[in-house]
Write an enzyme that holds these catalytic residues in place. Structure first.
Site, mmCIF file in Angstrom:
data_model
loop_
_atom_site.group_PDB
_atom_site.id
_atom_site.type_symbol
_atom_site.label_atom_id
_atom_site.label_comp_id
_atom_site.label_asym_id
_atom_site.label_seq_id
_atom_site.Cartn_x
_atom_site.Cartn_y
_atom_site.Cartn_z
ATOM 1 C CG HIS A 22 45.231 23.427 22.857
ATOM 2 N ND1 HIS A 22 45.587 22.347 23.636
ATOM 3 C CD2 HIS A 22 45.087 24.475 23.711
ATOM 4 C CE1 HIS A 22 45.668 22.738 24.899
ATOM 5 N NE2 HIS A 22 45.372 24.023 24.973
ATOM 6 C CB ALA A 34 47.883 30.746 29.079
ATOM 7 C CG HIS A 35 45.080 27.272 27.092
ATOM 8 N ND1 HIS A 35 45.090 25.902 27.103
ATOM 9 C CD2 HIS A 35 45.250 27.651 28.366
ATOM 10 C CE1 HIS A 35 45.249 25.488 28.330
ATOM 11 N NE2 HIS A 35 45.345 26.526 29.121
ATOM 12 C CG ASN A 36 40.481 29.077 25.757
ATOM 13 O OD1 ASN A 36 41.233 28.115 25.602
ATOM 14 N ND2 ASN A 36 39.334 29.175 25.144
#
Lengths: 351, 351, 351
Positions: free
Chosen positions: B200, B241-243
């Site tokens: 990441h 969560a991511h993004n």
């Protein structure tokens, strides 16, 4: 370590049926116990196969005496609650291994700290000002205690727990790792666009004999207190919002959220992943089923399931129908066609 | 501390109807306020019983002036948003009690640390290299700040929070205890059997005036950034969560999970235990009901409930039917029998 | 940093179709890649628009060679699993930035500590007695390791993690921030009113190559072990109760709770906010849909959804009907009226 069955029977207030001098070295589950272990048979399922355990002795309930247990050839100890007796004896074979007594040089202690005898304060514990802790309190590494916190005797707080200012923690309380007590509640005033924080002036009060699981969050009250009463037990990831009251001996499974100002009674059972809405009353002895979403108050002793909740028995009937909905719809269409056909035959209009 | 009603009215930009020199010593809830307290009546429910509060003064909305409030004999302060005015005055009576200014000798500070004036860094704070924090930033005990983190003015970070490398935290941000900002997202490539970690490389950016609740997790982006925009407020146990991007002034109740790459608009309300699937768009002003499972994008201003979600009004109608399914099935069977009987009578076949 | 395509192809065991000496400086997503980046096209969706990426090279699957990719003019590297190849190359451009090797003077280390070479132990790490850690283990600030814990080579544990006594952690394991391993399970004996804690004598065992997300809780066993097998990956807020076994390469999305003594097989996929009841068996390769409530055991390879769960295909059909229940009920009433009318016409009684 060894204890005779006579001693064990005495410790749990049970009636021994077997060899008083038999020596027991451990407590173990029914299926794994050896001839040196004691185990328990708490339910009909285990009482039926009493002859199958290799345990040196078995706790059984008095209520079973007229049944299978009587024919068993093992050493039996008759008690009211076999699992309770087992839990007590387990504590003897596995005594709690608390850290060494004393205050670590690597802890940071604020002003006006008052402490009972024989406390254990580990490295990297951070204690604020005007904190008071009782006798034999054990604070594991990395516990943070803010100003004006009070903690009762024999309470044990595990690593990485944060206790925010002015919290009042009772005696014989266990707080597992990662939990946060007394964080600000989720309270904001809004002008219709932005949210303005409402200062939380209240506290969290946790009464005696409570055990809080790992990674719980119990928020402080806006005014007054969020109150966890005696003997409450929570599993991991339980969220208790501001101004909630939880009655004595109520238990929560994991991942439950209770919204603000709700009052939960005594001896309630809250299953996993339940959500309880705000400003409700949950009566004493109620049971809230797994993943239920509680949108209305629940009466004393009621058992509810579903989201939103309904009586558990109704929910069971509904859940049997849900997977059959495609069949029901098909049946409805078939009947519709038949009725249309009949109407045609009879010369009735299709209105 | 005492403030006159004239002063209070001035501070909140309200219109006083009552005694300008009356002294107020505290702010309190409607039902608990005494003659020295100020309270508020924000809704019709409280405006109707305005004469029942013992408060020395009450904030009321301008919109109520034609109704019950006019007949009240109390001191009134007319404002646009009574609860907002109340929150502001509460802040005066309960000023934030930040820890002492200064950097504790028991903190660990990395290389190239840059700090504004009047910061407070508590014992056992661990700060990595190349970290930059603004004026009056307050880091409570046991906060971990990794390398290359930037934190704006007046931001307060509570105990046991971890801010991972390269995170950018704005000004006037509050992060409550136990929260993790910038952990790796849940991203793996799979060969059909094993999972291989995807590095990441992105960051988390949190804009000004955000408040993150206790025990939240906001994951860093795979590439680019996970972005929490101005004024967002989250309750406890919120997982972003991511993004993911969350628009300004959006609020999340507890135990919510938002999956990767979803974009949530401004002024959205996400109720408790909601799950939002990945790669969706939630429009500005949408409302996601409690325990809803959001499987498709939701348009601007839409109100949805259920799992999977549907329009809230439809959901309300559906929820009234669900508990009646056993009755509906019984009715369907009865009709079926009647139709068969009719068919028999008419000599029609049962196909 | 620069690598030639020839080198990249060699590193991932792929077949290069393009310029061997082309230099690549980074790895980037399909839509953002520039001519100096490598990207991947893992699915038909991206393979169809292969000419739209500006990437200097693209990993494509061998299975695509008969399709669109052949007509593309880019540099292609043919591999079995494009995303896996991409993840591997990403690791080269973004090497893990572990903290400096060495044991901080600000850590607290207990007695009989055994450590491999090149470990990194950050400030405020607290390690108990009789702990053994492998080569290159990295413990970030504020990690707490209790007595008798064993940790394998190359394992990295992020800030504010607690590893309770006697836990066994394998090699190449990653544990993200805020997680608690080995807290006591939620086990009590009851006399019908109070709850008596059952001592948890077991451990947690985590095998090699596991990654545990942020703020997870994995409880120790009552007896024996809670066991997370090789290659398992968990997202944030996953709760694994006492005596659960999770098979190799199983993955959990966020906010999942697994109740006590349940056994989950290999290569299972557990979606977000799933709850799994206790003492169940989930077969290898099963898929548990989002927010599902698993009340019964699930067979090998089965895909289930809903609460309580049902076969996913059935659930899809049911979910199409649920929002139409108001219409179905209306239709049923209409048919009922017609049938009554017909009965009247035919002189049948309405029983």
């Amino acid at each position: 370590m060894e204890i005779t069955l006579a001693d064990i029977a005495r410790k749990v207030g049970g009636e021994l049926r077997g060899e008083p001098q038999k020596r027991i070295r451990n407590a173990a589950p029914f299926d794994q116990a050896t001839s040196e272990d004691i185990t328990f048979a708490g339910s009909a399922k285990f009482l039926k196969k009493l002859n199958l355990t290799k345990a040196g002795a078995v706790f059984i309930p008095g209520s079973s005496l007229s049944g299978d247990a009587l024919t068993a050839t093992q050493n039996l100890i008759v008690v009211e609650h076999p699992q309770v007796a087992f839990a007590r004896i387990l504590n003897i074979f596995y005594p709690s291994s608390k850290p060494a007594i004393g205050i670590s040089q690597k802890a940071a202690i604020g002003k006006n700290f008052t402490s009972g005898l024989d406390v254990s304060i580990a490295p990297f514990v951070a204690i604020g000002n005007d904190v008071k802790i009782g006798t034999r309190v054990c604070l594991h590494p990395h516990v943070v205690i803010e100003d004006h916190v009070v903690i009762g005797n024999d309470t044990e707080i595990f690593p990485n727990v944060t206790i925010h200012k002015c919290s009042e923690i009772g005696a014989h309380v266990i707080i597992q790792s990662g939990t946060v007590i007394g964080s600000d509640g989720f309270g904001y005033a809004t002008d219709g666009n932005q949210y303005i924080k409402i200062r939380h002036t209240g506290i969290v009060q946790i009464d005696d004999d409570v055990e809080i699981g790992a990674c719980n969050t119990i928020d402080r009250a806006t005014f007054g207190k969020t109150w966890i009463q005696q003997g409450v037990k929570t599993d991991n990831f339980v969220h208790i919002a501001h101004n909630v009251t939880v009655g004595a001996n109520t238990v929560f499974a994991a991942l439950v959220g209770v919204s603000g100002s709700t009052t939960i009674g005594r001896n309630v059972i809250v299953a996993g992943q339940v959500g309880v809405s705000d400003h409700l009353k949950i009566g004493n002895g109620a049971i809230l089923g797994p993943q239920s979403g509680i949108a209305q108050s629940v009466g004393k002793g009621q058992v509810v399931s579903g989201s939103p909740e309904m009586p558990h028995r109704l929910w069971l009937r509904v859940q049997r129908i849900i997977p059959r909905l495609p069949l029901l719809r098909k049946k409805l269409s078939a009947i519709e066609k038949k009725v249309n056909k009949i109407e045609n035959k009879l010369g009735l209009s299709h209105d």
